[in-house]
Design a protein around this motif. Structure first.
Motif, short mmCIF file in Angstrom:
data_model
loop_
_atom_site.label_atom_id
_atom_site.label_comp_id
_atom_site.label_asym_id
_atom_site.label_seq_id
_atom_site.Cartn_x
_atom_site.Cartn_y
_atom_site.Cartn_z
N SER A 91 0.85 -1.20 0.00
CA SER A 91 0.00 0.00 0.00
C SER A 91 0.89 1.24 0.00
CB SER A 91 -0.87 0.00 1.25
OG SER A 91 -0.05 0.24 2.39
N GLY A 92 0.27 2.41 -0.22
CA GLY A 92 1.03 3.66 -0.24
C GLY A 92 1.77 3.89 1.07
N GLN B 8 2.68 1.67 3.25
CA GLN B 8 3.79 0.70 3.38
C GLN B 8 4.97 1.11 2.51
OE1 GLN B 8 1.46 -2.75 2.36
NE2 GLN B 8 1.56 -3.55 4.46
N GLN B 9 4.66 1.61 1.32
CA GLN B 9 5.75 2.05 0.43
C GLN B 9 6.54 3.20 1.07
OE1 GLN B 9 5.08 2.46 -3.82
NE2 GLN B 9 3.22 1.25 -3.65
N LEU C 36 -0.63 10.36 1.12
CA LEU C 36 -1.25 9.33 1.96
C LEU C 36 -2.51 9.87 2.65
CD1 LEU C 36 2.03 8.10 3.73
CD2 LEU C 36 0.95 7.14 1.69
N MET D 53 -2.69 6.82 7.45
CA MET D 53 -1.32 6.40 7.06
C MET D 53 -0.33 7.52 7.33
SD MET D 53 -1.85 4.29 3.56
CE MET D 53 -2.52 2.66 3.55
#
Lengths: 221, 419
Positions: free
Chosen positions: A143-144, A146-147, A172, A176
């Motif tokens: 996911s964004g 996590q990236q 995000l 996040m």
């Protein structure tokens, strides 16, 4: 930690001269968490790029950990970036062809250390952002949020003393974004990492030690 | 670091399939032609069968003769008379063999007719050349001196005439004469010019002895020395003999008197050099041939190199974010140049590997078509090594400029993907 003295940056195109930064003097202490705010196009990113030694000022001096880097050649600047500075970008900028672990290892490729040690340090950094279980995934499988955590791991894997984050939560959602801010705060508090972060979010800025406002290429006090 | 570069390279190739295909197509096409050319050249210069002792041999296969006024000249392969008078007596030679060029004969056996190439030789011919005898042996000096009608045939002729049976002692007939087969040898390729034939018989069996007065045409000689060091010495000795001791020769059937001759004792390479350069003096032009081969290889590789440079430069935009990221995290221009060069060299090495496989197919097809009689064309280690070295050179040549351009990108602009 870092000191800018009367820094000016002007961009020249065919007939237009654009002043990006005008007489910027700024000092950031070791262990400080500083946020930079200002409207779009005011010179925030240019300031961050100059602090990160990615761009050179037309005038003025930059001192990083007592080193005046003004006259440094490209190779010397690359070495300082590699050892002392970590970058976090709004768009993550992970290399899609590489697995998470290989992305995190990237700054260590330019140091003389063994592949085993590189792997150890990269896993350690991934653990800090809570993503060691995803080390063999590709960025597109995350996911964004996590990236961006991977991007933070990449920025801290070489244990730099200065982290530069250009709108790290800009892409995000608030949940996040909050996770990312929490990681940055932990790094700042637990590891005494100096962080300079460009943001548009007042709430995020309030969570930092100091806010610097930029308008039309100048600092507003 | 190297592993990281390789992973990136392979992923990029996978991701940009069309780009990879276009690049590989150019490389494979060029390298395949080079590999086939190199293999033919290698098989010619370093023969592996009857002429495998080529390092100890020199060949006399060319003669140019001029009259005193240098207004008339003739050139061809030498005649028996010339070779017997000027090559046979060379003092430093350990052995000298004189033999004819192969000519077509019709061989008869039990009413069956087979067209074959036949060569007239002396007995030393078989001691200089290293034929692989499958049956029997070569004719001996005594057979030669007595003019006995004996013949050595190759495996191909034996199969045509005697199938799988024993050919030794069998009789074959050509030129109105019956010959007894005394030996069967492995087929020898046309690339081994002095050994190549289907049938060999002593020249003392020739129907007429008129060849003994032939000054030009139809014959060749092999000089054998027991050490490579003596080769150059013999070459000089031969040239000196022709320069200082040549006796003017009155050509039969015309008024021409030859006063000057040019001929050399050649290695395999210098013989090729003379043929290609059409050299007509004592200088066979080895250096020119080397230069020419080098230039052809470079010119040949230049086209796909330009294609690759063009494609690579246009791809800078695609890779700019990666370049920006790497620079941000401490990659110097040198690191990036090395990375992109490795990528390019890897692509050319893959191209070289594919070319080697395709070339094996092409060479087998050349063998199948019989374009070069009896050739067994295999790609040996030296051709593989040369191909790999050329592909690395090729990869560097086409990669260095785009790599330099990429490495010099401003990281800030690169990160915006706006290079």
């Amino acid at each position: 930690m870092i000191k800018l003295n009367n820094v000016n940056k002007t961009y020249f195109t065919d007939k237009i001269e654009t002043i990006a930064l005008h007489n910027i003097s700024l000092e950031v202490e070791t262990g400080e968490f500083v946020s930079i705010m200002g409207p779009s196009g005011c010179g925030k990113s240019t300031l961050l790029n100059i602090i990160g030694l990615l761009d050179k000022p037309n005038e003025g001096s930059i001192t990083l950990e007592q080193e005046n880097v003004e006259q440094y050649k490209e190779k010397q600047l690359a070495k300082i970036r590699n050892e002392k500075i970590g970058f976090i970008f709004q768009g993550f900028h992970l290399i899609p062809e590489l697995r998470v672990i290989d992305n995190v290892e990237l700054p260590l490729l330019y140091r003389k250390i063994s592949s085993k040690k590189r792997r150890e340090l990269a896993l350690e950094a991934l653990e800090k952002v809570g993503l060691s279980a995803r080390s063999h995934h590709f960025p597109s499988q995350l996911s964004g949020g996590q990236q961006q955590r991977v991007a933070i791991a990449r920025a801290i894997t070489g244990k730099p003393s200065l982290l530069l984050a250009d709108e790290p939560t800009g892409n995000l959602d608030s949940h996040m974004g909050d996770e990312i801010m929490q990681i940055l705060e932990d790094l700042n508090k637990n590891e005494n990492t100096t962080i300079i972060m460009v943001t548009h979010d007042d709430d995020e800025a309030k969570r930092t030690d100091r806010l610097i406002r930029v308008f039309d290429g100048q600092l507003i006090h | 670091m190297f592993k990281n570069y390789l992973i990136i390279a392979l992923k990029v190739f996978q991701k940009r399939k069309f780009f990879t295909f276009i690049n590989l197509f150019g490389i494979v096409l060029t390298m395949s032609v080079l590999v086939v050319g190199l293999t033919l050249l290698e098989n010619y210069i370093y023969p592996g069968h009857a002429e495998k002792n080529h390092d100890n041999m020199l060949s006399v296969s060319y003669l140019r003769a001029l009259n005193k006024e240098r207004t008339q000249s003739s050139s061809s392969d030498p005649g028996y008379y010339f070779l017997n008078k000027y090559v046979k007596p060379l003092k430093s030679a350990d052995k000298v063999s004189i033999f004819s060029s192969p000519r077509m004969v019709s061989v008869y056996l039990d009413g069956q007719q087979v067209k074959s190439r036949m060569r007239l030789t002396d007995a030393d011919y078989f001691s200089i050349l290293d034929f692989n005898f499958k049956q029997g042996s070569a004719y001996q000096q005594d057979d030669f001196e007595q003019g006995r009608s004996v013949a050595v045939i190759n495996q191909h002729t034996k199969s045509l005439l005697f199938n799988d049976g024993n050919a030794i002692g069998e009789k074959i007939k050509f030129d109105e004469k019956v010959f007894t087969v005394v030996g069967v040898v492995d087929n020898v390729s046309l690339l081994e010019q002095d050994a190549y034939s289907d049938i060999w018989v002593p020249y003392t069996t020739a129907p007429s002895s008129s060849y003994k007065t032939d000054f030009m045409g139809g014959w060749g000689a092999l000089i054998y020395v027991d050490s490579e060091d003596k080769r150059q010495f013999i070459q000089s000795e031969y040239i000196n003999a022709l320069k200082n001791h040549f006796e003017p020769y009155a050509s039969t059937g015309s008024d021409t008197v030859y006063a000057t001759v040019y001929s050399t004792a050649d290695t395999k390479f210098s013989r090729l050099a003379r043929d290609i350069n059409n050299s007509r003096t004592f200088d066979t032009g080895d250096d020119q041939l080397l230069l020419m081969l080098g230039l052809i290889a470079i010119a040949f590789m230049l086209l796909p190199s330009i294609n690759m440079i063009n494609l690579n430069v246009s791809r800078i935009l695609e890779r700019s974010t990666e370049i920006g990221v790497r620079k941000s995290f401490g990659a110097s221009s040198g690191h990036l140049v090395i990375q992109f060069l490795i990528e390019n060299i890897l692509l050319t090495l893959i191209g070289a590997a594919v070319s080697l496989i395709i070339s094996i197919g092409i060479l087998e097809y050349i063998e199948y078509l019989g374009l070069i009689p009896y050739a067994e064309l295999s790609i040996n280690t030296s051709v593989v090594v040369i191909t790999l070295v050329l592909s690395i050179f090729f990869g560097t040549l086409s990669g260095i400029y785009p790599a330099y351009r990429m490495s010099k990108l401003n990281p800030v602009i690169a990160l915006k993907g706006a290079a």
